[in-house]
Write a protein that holds these residues in place. Structure first.
Motif, PDB file in Angstrom:
ATOM      1  N   HIS A  21     -11.483  -2.833   5.300  1.00  0.00           N
ATOM      2  CA  HIS A  21     -12.181  -3.513   4.213  1.00  0.00           C
ATOM      3  C   HIS A  21     -13.649  -3.094   4.301  1.00  0.00           C
ATOM      4  O   HIS A  21     -14.270  -3.249   5.362  1.00  0.00           O
ATOM      5  CB  HIS A  21     -12.138  -5.037   4.388  1.00  0.00           C
ATOM      6  CG  HIS A  21     -10.765  -5.640   4.375  1.00  0.00           C
ATOM      7  ND1 HIS A  21     -10.275  -6.356   3.307  1.00  0.00           N
ATOM      8  CD2 HIS A  21      -9.772  -5.661   5.304  1.00  0.00           C
ATOM      9  CE1 HIS A  21      -9.066  -6.804   3.573  1.00  0.00           C
ATOM     10  NE2 HIS A  21      -8.726  -6.396   4.791  1.00  0.00           N
ATOM     11  N   GLU A  53      -2.153  -8.912   6.613  1.00  0.00           N
ATOM     12  CA  GLU A  53      -1.138  -9.232   5.590  1.00  0.00           C
ATOM     13  C   GLU A  53      -0.288  -8.027   5.230  1.00  0.00           C
ATOM     14  O   GLU A  53       0.916  -8.130   5.032  1.00  0.00           O
ATOM     15  CB  GLU A  53      -1.823  -9.699   4.300  1.00  0.00           C
ATOM     16  CG  GLU A  53      -2.158 -11.158   4.244  1.00  0.00           C
ATOM     17  CD  GLU A  53      -2.962 -11.482   2.998  1.00  0.00           C
ATOM     18  OE1 GLU A  53      -2.709 -10.863   1.946  1.00  0.00           O
ATOM     19  OE2 GLU A  53      -3.846 -12.341   3.094  1.00  0.00           O
ATOM     20  N   VAL A  54      -0.964  -6.889   5.062  1.00  0.00           N
ATOM     21  CA  VAL A  54      -0.252  -5.682   4.606  1.00  0.00           C
ATOM     22  C   VAL A  54      -0.114  -4.714   5.789  1.00  0.00           C
ATOM     23  O   VAL A  54      -1.125  -4.253   6.337  1.00  0.00           O
ATOM     24  CB  VAL A  54      -1.018  -5.000   3.451  1.00  0.00           C
ATOM     25  CG1 VAL A  54      -0.252  -3.779   2.958  1.00  0.00           C
ATOM     26  CG2 VAL A  54      -1.264  -5.984   2.307  1.00  0.00           C
ATOM     27  N   ASN A  61      -8.125  -5.762   9.960  1.00  0.00           N
ATOM     28  CA  ASN A  61      -7.304  -6.798  10.577  1.00  0.00           C
ATOM     29  C   ASN A  61      -6.046  -6.136  11.143  1.00  0.00           C
ATOM     30  O   ASN A  61      -5.461  -5.268  10.503  1.00  0.00           O
ATOM     31  CB  ASN A  61      -6.904  -7.844   9.534  1.00  0.00           C
ATOM     32  CG  ASN A  61      -8.111  -8.594   9.004  1.00  0.00           C
ATOM     33  OD1 ASN A  61      -9.001  -8.970   9.762  1.00  0.00           O
ATOM     34  ND2 ASN A  61      -8.162  -8.812   7.700  1.00  0.00           N
ATOM     35  N   ASN A  83     -10.264  -0.779  -5.109  1.00  0.00           N
ATOM     36  CA  ASN A  83     -10.791  -2.142  -5.016  1.00  0.00           C
ATOM     37  C   ASN A  83      -9.741  -3.132  -4.511  1.00  0.00           C
ATOM     38  O   ASN A  83      -8.562  -3.040  -4.889  1.00  0.00           O
ATOM     39  CB  ASN A  83     -11.284  -2.606  -6.382  1.00  0.00           C
ATOM     40  CG  ASN A  83     -12.619  -1.991  -6.744  1.00  0.00           C
ATOM     41  OD1 ASN A  83     -13.527  -1.918  -5.915  1.00  0.00           O
ATOM     42  ND2 ASN A  83     -12.742  -1.520  -7.974  1.00  0.00           N
ATOM     43  N   ASP A  84     -10.199  -4.076  -3.686  1.00  0.00           N
ATOM     44  CA  ASP A  84      -9.329  -5.175  -3.276  1.00  0.00           C
ATOM     45  C   ASP A  84      -9.037  -6.043  -4.502  1.00  0.00           C
ATOM     46  O   ASP A  84      -9.918  -6.316  -5.319  1.00  0.00           O
ATOM     47  CB  ASP A  84      -9.991  -6.016  -2.184  1.00  0.00           C
ATOM     48  CG  ASP A  84      -9.006  -6.915  -1.478  1.00  0.00           C
ATOM     49  OD1 ASP A  84      -8.738  -6.695  -0.288  1.00  0.00           O
ATOM     50  OD2 ASP A  84      -8.485  -7.862  -2.127  1.00  0.00           O
ATOM     51  N   ILE A  85      -7.792  -6.482  -4.624  1.00  0.00           N
ATOM     52  CA  ILE A  85      -7.371  -7.268  -5.795  1.00  0.00           C
ATOM     53  C   ILE A  85      -7.998  -8.671  -5.794  1.00  0.00           C
ATOM     54  O   ILE A  85      -8.133  -9.297  -6.853  1.00  0.00           O
ATOM     55  CB  ILE A  85      -5.818  -7.336  -5.841  1.00  0.00           C
ATOM     56  CG1 ILE A  85      -5.316  -7.551  -7.244  1.00  0.00           C
ATOM     57  CG2 ILE A  85      -5.271  -8.367  -4.875  1.00  0.00           C
ATOM     58  CD1 ILE A  85      -3.818  -7.335  -7.399  1.00  0.00           C
ATOM     59  N   ASN A 118      -4.297 -11.621  11.628  1.00  0.00           N
ATOM     60  CA  ASN A 118      -3.861 -12.079  10.296  1.00  0.00           C
ATOM     61  C   ASN A 118      -3.737 -10.936   9.293  1.00  0.00           C
ATOM     62  O   ASN A 118      -4.104 -11.084   8.126  1.00  0.00           O
ATOM     63  CB  ASN A 118      -4.810 -13.158   9.752  1.00  0.00           C
ATOM     64  CG  ASN A 118      -4.497 -14.503  10.354  1.00  0.00           C
ATOM     65  OD1 ASN A 118      -3.553 -15.170   9.951  1.00  0.00           O
ATOM     66  ND2 ASN A 118      -5.251 -14.887  11.360  1.00  0.00           N
ATOM     67  N   HIS A 158      -5.593  -0.504   6.896  1.00  0.00           N
ATOM     68  CA  HIS A 158      -6.644  -0.496   5.882  1.00  0.00           C
ATOM     69  C   HIS A 158      -7.922  -1.043   6.486  1.00  0.00           C
ATOM     70  O   HIS A 158      -7.900  -1.952   7.310  1.00  0.00           O
ATOM     71  CB  HIS A 158      -6.251  -1.315   4.644  1.00  0.00           C
ATOM     72  CG  HIS A 158      -5.722  -2.675   4.956  1.00  0.00           C
ATOM     73  ND1 HIS A 158      -4.441  -2.890   5.439  1.00  0.00           N
ATOM     74  CD2 HIS A 158      -6.295  -3.907   4.875  1.00  0.00           C
ATOM     75  CE1 HIS A 158      -4.252  -4.187   5.627  1.00  0.00           C
ATOM     76  NE2 HIS A 158      -5.373  -4.833   5.307  1.00  0.00           N
ATOM     77  N   PHE A 160       0.825  -1.213   0.000  1.00  0.00           N
ATOM     78  CA  PHE A 160       0.000   0.000   0.000  1.00  0.00           C
ATOM     79  C   PHE A 160       0.862   1.268   0.000  1.00  0.00           C
ATOM     80  O   PHE A 160       0.456   2.287  -0.575  1.00  0.00           O
ATOM     81  CB  PHE A 160      -0.993  -0.021   1.173  1.00  0.00           C
ATOM     82  CG  PHE A 160      -1.976  -1.162   1.090  1.00  0.00           C
ATOM     83  CD1 PHE A 160      -2.193  -1.843  -0.109  1.00  0.00           C
ATOM     84  CD2 PHE A 160      -2.704  -1.561   2.198  1.00  0.00           C
ATOM     85  CE1 PHE A 160      -3.093  -2.909  -0.205  1.00  0.00           C
ATOM     86  CE2 PHE A 160      -3.612  -2.624   2.123  1.00  0.00           C
ATOM     87  CZ  PHE A 160      -3.799  -3.297   0.917  1.00  0.00           C
TER      88      PHE A 160
HETATM   89  P1  AMP Z   1      -5.287  -7.915   5.252  1.00  0.00           P
HETATM   90  O1  AMP Z   1      -5.234  -9.389   5.344  1.00  0.00           O
HETATM   91  O2  AMP Z   1      -6.382  -7.314   6.083  1.00  0.00           O
HETATM   92  O3  AMP Z   1      -3.947  -7.270   5.502  1.00  0.00           O
HETATM   93  O4  AMP Z   1      -5.739  -7.580   3.767  1.00  0.00           O
HETATM   94  C1  AMP Z   1      -4.868  -7.254   2.738  1.00  0.00           C
HETATM   95  C2  AMP Z   1      -5.716  -7.164   1.509  1.00  0.00           C
HETATM   96  O5  AMP Z   1      -4.984  -6.509   0.487  1.00  0.00           O
HETATM   97  C3  AMP Z   1      -6.156  -8.521   0.929  1.00  0.00           C
HETATM   98  O6  AMP Z   1      -7.579  -8.583   0.915  1.00  0.00           O
HETATM   99  C4  AMP Z   1      -5.565  -8.522  -0.485  1.00  0.00           C
HETATM  100  O7  AMP Z   1      -6.401  -9.131  -1.435  1.00  0.00           O
HETATM  101  C5  AMP Z   1      -5.375  -7.043  -0.750  1.00  0.00           C
HETATM  102  N1  AMP Z   1      -4.336  -6.690  -1.733  1.00  0.00           N
HETATM  103  C6  AMP Z   1      -3.075  -7.162  -1.802  1.00  0.00           C
HETATM  104  N2  AMP Z   1      -2.405  -6.564  -2.810  1.00  0.00           N
HETATM  105  C7  AMP Z   1      -3.266  -5.694  -3.381  1.00  0.00           C
HETATM  106  C8  AMP Z   1      -3.173  -4.785  -4.476  1.00  0.00           C
HETATM  107  N3  AMP Z   1      -2.042  -4.642  -5.180  1.00  0.00           N
HETATM  108  N4  AMP Z   1      -4.257  -4.043  -4.787  1.00  0.00           N
HETATM  109  C9  AMP Z   1      -5.402  -4.193  -4.082  1.00  0.00           C
HETATM  110  N5  AMP Z   1      -5.545  -5.018  -3.040  1.00  0.00           N
HETATM  111  C10 AMP Z   1      -4.503  -5.762  -2.691  1.00  0.00           C
END
Ligand code: AMP
Length: 116
Positions: free
Chosen positions: A106, A99-100, A91, A32-34, A97, A104, A9
């Motif tokens: 959702h 990830e990024v 999250n 949008n989420d990918i 969990n 953010h 991000f």
């Molecule tokens: P989280 O698990 O809450 O950290 O969610 C990270 C979200 O980022 C996941 O739903 C992924 O599908 C989304 N994501 C990862 N890379 C990208 C991207 N390049 N553009 C849009 N969404 C992304």
């Protein structure tokens, strides 16, 4: 925990990676989420470097916080979700969990999302 500039991000924010911005204000963007988990699956992120929710609330200015949540509300209005409803999730950390490691939320909608 120190914010790391190499997260996905952060790359979207400084145009190292492209994303179609749906809505934006001075302090936040939405795209949008990918990998969508619902017909509408939008991510809202602050422009500032905050890892997760508690980090944001402790460190961000009132204006950043206000603009962040205002953008979410504008999306709810734009997609006409007041009546049909939606789910808002953030999250955080290991047990969440996350990830990024850039805050953010959702925003999920467009169908019955089932029970959590
Ligand atoms: P989280 O698990 O809450 O950290 O969610 C990270 C979200 O980022 C996941 O739903 C992924 O599908 C989304 N994501 C990862 N890379 C990208 C991207 N390049 N553009 C849009 N969404 C992304």
């Amino acid at each position: 925990m120190v914010y790391k500039d190499d997260n996905i991000f952060a790359k979207i924010l400084d145009n190292r990676l492209s994303a179609k911005i749906l809505l934006e204000n001075e302090h936040a963007i939405a795209f949008n989420d990918i990998a969508p988990q619902a017909p509408i699956h939008i991510l809202v992120i602050p422009k500032g470097k905050y890892i997760k929710y508690d980090d944001f609330i402790y460190k961000a200015s009132k204006e950043e916080i206000f603009n962040f949540f205002t953008l979410i509300n504008q999306l709810i209005k734009h997609y006409d979700l007041e009546e049909t409803g939606y789910r808002l999730i953030t999250n955080a950390g290991k047990n969440g969990n996350q990830e990024v490691p850039h805050l953010h939320f959702h925003l999920l909608a467009g169908q019955n999302l089932g029970k959590m």
